[in-house]
Structures are given as structure tokens and as C-alpha cells.
Scaffold this active site. Structure first.
Site, PDB file in Angstrom:
ATOM      1  N   LYS A  24       0.845  -1.208   0.000  1.00 26.31           N
ATOM      2  CA  LYS A  24       0.000   0.000   0.000  1.00 26.31           C
ATOM      3  C   LYS A  24       0.876   1.254   0.000  1.00 26.31           C
ATOM      4  O   LYS A  24       0.579   2.227  -0.688  1.00 26.31           O
ATOM      5  CB  LYS A  24      -0.928  -0.016   1.225  1.00 26.31           C
ATOM      6  N   ASP A  41     -11.639   1.974   3.372  1.00 28.99           N
ATOM      7  CA  ASP A  41     -11.786   0.516   3.234  1.00 28.99           C
ATOM      8  C   ASP A  41     -13.245   0.144   2.928  1.00 28.99           C
ATOM      9  O   ASP A  41     -13.526  -0.967   2.493  1.00 28.99           O
ATOM     10  CB  ASP A  41     -11.392  -0.167   4.560  1.00 28.99           C
ATOM     11  N   GLN A  46      -4.970  -1.835   9.542  1.00 26.81           N
ATOM     12  CA  GLN A  46      -4.713  -3.142   8.924  1.00 26.81           C
ATOM     13  C   GLN A  46      -5.279  -4.265   9.804  1.00 26.81           C
ATOM     14  O   GLN A  46      -4.974  -4.348  10.992  1.00 26.81           O
ATOM     15  CB  GLN A  46      -3.189  -3.329   8.725  1.00 26.81           C
TER      16      GLN A  46
END
Ligand code: NAP
Length: 287
Positions: A53, A120, A97
């Protein structure tokens, strides 16, 4: 029939090139898309995803900040940090995460991230918006899959889409996005009886189970479109999907490989959502 392979890696690269240009333009207007990623603990897979990322953000020009915290971080400490980021002007996207250490409530963390910065697409507000057919931050892996289908001009409307797996991050939302595109959707999971009958009916088969070569070519319909979300590590240490690629390729019309399939698209859609968030924040989205 031998399937055409849909390389997510190629589509991801061309989308990232376009985003790079867009970000350059936004920067001339004083808009710098900002993403903060929080990584807790030492899980090697999570570290590697976060690195991917970071690299992709750098390429596109998104201002990406990585906050690494020890495994011992408390839930309260994490929630306090998220509140700070929710209020920070320069941060347009917050990503924690997953998975988190067991002592931290994942759902509480997801619900603490502001829906406006939930790039997300896991916050219940954004899931609700998706379910009611509104524009929002769509979850990255499912959103990437839709882009892959569209990149090949695959008509989704009227097709029978069968989803194997019903997780909140892949199975359920990909089914919803396909339904929004007017597919007829069937979900299968570990309690489904006689799953082969559903698999053999699938015009579009999405497999997100996490079991190496769970689906073989002889199960699938001639001409099916097969999207393999699974990422499994083989005994030899290489990556492979949930679909036995070689046999499925002989039956399908389109198929995604692992690696170079869905994975690169997930990161790309994260960047897309971050740029979108920055544009919404500055009032230049949909201009
Ligand atoms: P998950 O949360 O573990 O969910 C797996 C799903 O598979 C569950 O719904 C489970 O059913 C179902 N399942 C398990 N065994 C089954 C069986 N024998 N028959 C039918 N269904 C079965 O996994 P996930 O997070 O969705 O991820 C799935 C795979 O995709 C993993 O390999 C993961 O690494 C990969 N992944 C890839 C990306 C990417 O960007 N490429 C992103 C996310 C995930 P129940 O609900 O009944 O337990």
C-alpha cells in the site's frame, strides 16, 4: 474453450497511471490526498500488505503515513489515535490493517473511523449506503472485481453470479455490488448443501474461501467467468488461488490468475477511494 486471462496487475497499472496524473493536477490546486495506515503488531502478511500500500501510494502521489504500534497497544490507545486522525484536516483516508490482536474489538475500531474517511468501506454507514444503491466508499476487493469485469466489457446484468464465501470484506459485498449491477446472486458458504449444483449454474463464479484449489475445472459451467480471490501459500512457498487455474481455464471464458489477479486491484481501489475522499473534502468531486 480456453479462457481469456484477466490480469488485474495490468488494469491496476493503467488505473494507477491515470490516478498519478489526476493527483498531479489536484496538487496544483492545493489538494494533496492523504492516507494514514495503522499497523499493529508483527504479522508478516500484514506487514507485506502495508508495504504494498505504501509503495502504490508513493507511485500515485498520495501522501501516505504509516503508524506502526506494538502488539501491546490497548484498545483505548488505538481508539484515541483514530479520533485524532478523524479530526486531522490533511488525512482523507484511515486504514487500520486487519486482523487486529485478539484484545482489540475489530468492529469497535471499524465503527470509530469516521465514515467520511473509511476508505476501506467497512463502516456500517458505508455498507448501508452500498446496500441501498447509493454512491459511497465501496470495499476495495469487491470494487476491484467489478472494475475487472467492466474492463473486459463483461455484461453483468441478468447473469447468475454465484459467490463462494460470505465474509464481510469480500463475499457479502461483492454479491451486493453484483446485485446493484442487476445480476441474480447466490451465496454459498460452509453450511451450503450440494454446492456443486450452484457452482455448475454460475455464469459468474466468485471464489473467496481461502482453500487451495477448492474449485476444479470440471465443476464449472462452460463459458463461465471465474474470479479467484483466494490467496494461499503452497508447500513450496509460492502463492496460489482457490481455483485450480489450469483445469478451470479450459472451461471458462474469462479467468483471473493468482498472483497478478484480484490482489493488485484491491490496493488500487484503496487509492481510488482516498483520492475520492480528498475530492469530496475539497468540494471538487463530480465536477
Ligand atoms: P474468510 O473470512 O475466512 O471467509 C471464508 C469464507 O469461505 C467463509 O464465508 C466460509 O464460510 C467459506 N468457506 C470456508 N470453507 C468452506 C467450504 N468448505 N465450503 C464452502 N465455503 C467455505 O476469508 P476472506 O477474508 O473472505 O478471504 C477469502 C480468501 O480471499 C482468502 O484466501 C484471503 O486471503 C483472500 N483475500 C484476498 C484478497 C485480495 O485482495 N486478493 C482480499 C481479501 C481476501 P462460513 O461463513 O460458513 O464460515
Amino acid at each position: 474453450m480456453t479462457a481469456e486471462v484477466i490480469y488485474g496487475s495490468e488494469l491496476a497499472q493503467s488505473m494507477r497511471d491515470n490516478m498519478k496524473e489526476e493527483v498531479q493536477q489536484l496538487k496544483t490546486e492545493g489538494i494533496v490526498p492523504g492516507l494514514t495506515v495503522i499497523l499493529i503488531g508483527e504479522d508478516p502478511a500484514s506487514k507485506s500488505y502495508v508495504l504494498g500500500k505504501q509503495r502504490a501510494s508513493e507511485y500515485v502521489g498520495v501522501d501516505s503515513d504509516l503508524i506502526t504500534l506494538p502488539e501491546s497497544t490497548t484498545e483505548t490507545e488505538l481508539l484515541t489515535l483514530i479520533h485524532e486522525l478523524n479530526n486531522k484536516e490533511s488525512v482523507h483516508g484511515i486504514l487500520v490493517q486487519l486482523p487486529l490482536p485478539k484484545h482489540i474489538n475489530e468492529q469497535k475500531v471499524i465503527e470509530t473511523i469516521s465514515p467520511e474517511k473509511d476508505v476501506d468501506g467497512f463502516h456500517p454507514v458505508n455498507i448501508g449506503r452500498m446496500m441501498t444503491g447509493k454512491d459511497t466508499f465501496f470495499p476495495c476487493t469487491p470494487f476491484g472485481i467489478i472494475q475487472m469485469l467492466k474492463s473486459k466489457d463483461i455484461k453483468i446484468e441478468g447473469k447468475h453470479a454465484v459467490i463462494i464465501g460470505r465474509s464481510n470484506i469480500v463475499g457479502k459485498p461483492v454479491g451486493q455490488l453484483l446485485l446493484n449491477e442487476n445480476a441474480t446472486v447466490t451465496y454459498c458458504h460452509s453450511r451450503t448443501k450440494d454446492m456443486d449444483q450452484f457452482i455448475s449454474q454460475a455464469d459468474i463464479l466468485i471464489v473467496a474461501v481461502g482453500i487451495e484449489h477448492f474449485i476444479k475445472g470440471d465443476n464449472i459451467k462452460d463459458g463461465a467467468i471465474v474470479i479467484d480471490v483466494g490467496v494461499n501459500r503452497t508447500k513450496e512457498g509460492t502463492l496460489t488461488g482457490d481455483v485450480e487455474f489450469d483445469s478451470a481455464k479450459e472451461k471458462a471464458s474469462f479467468i483471473t490468475p493468482v498472483p497478478k489477479g484480484v490482489g493488485p486491484m484491491t490496493i488500487t481501489m484503496l487509492l481510488h477511494n482516498t483520492i475520492k475522499s480528498a475530492k469530496i473534502h475539497h468540494g471538487v468531486y463530480n465536477r
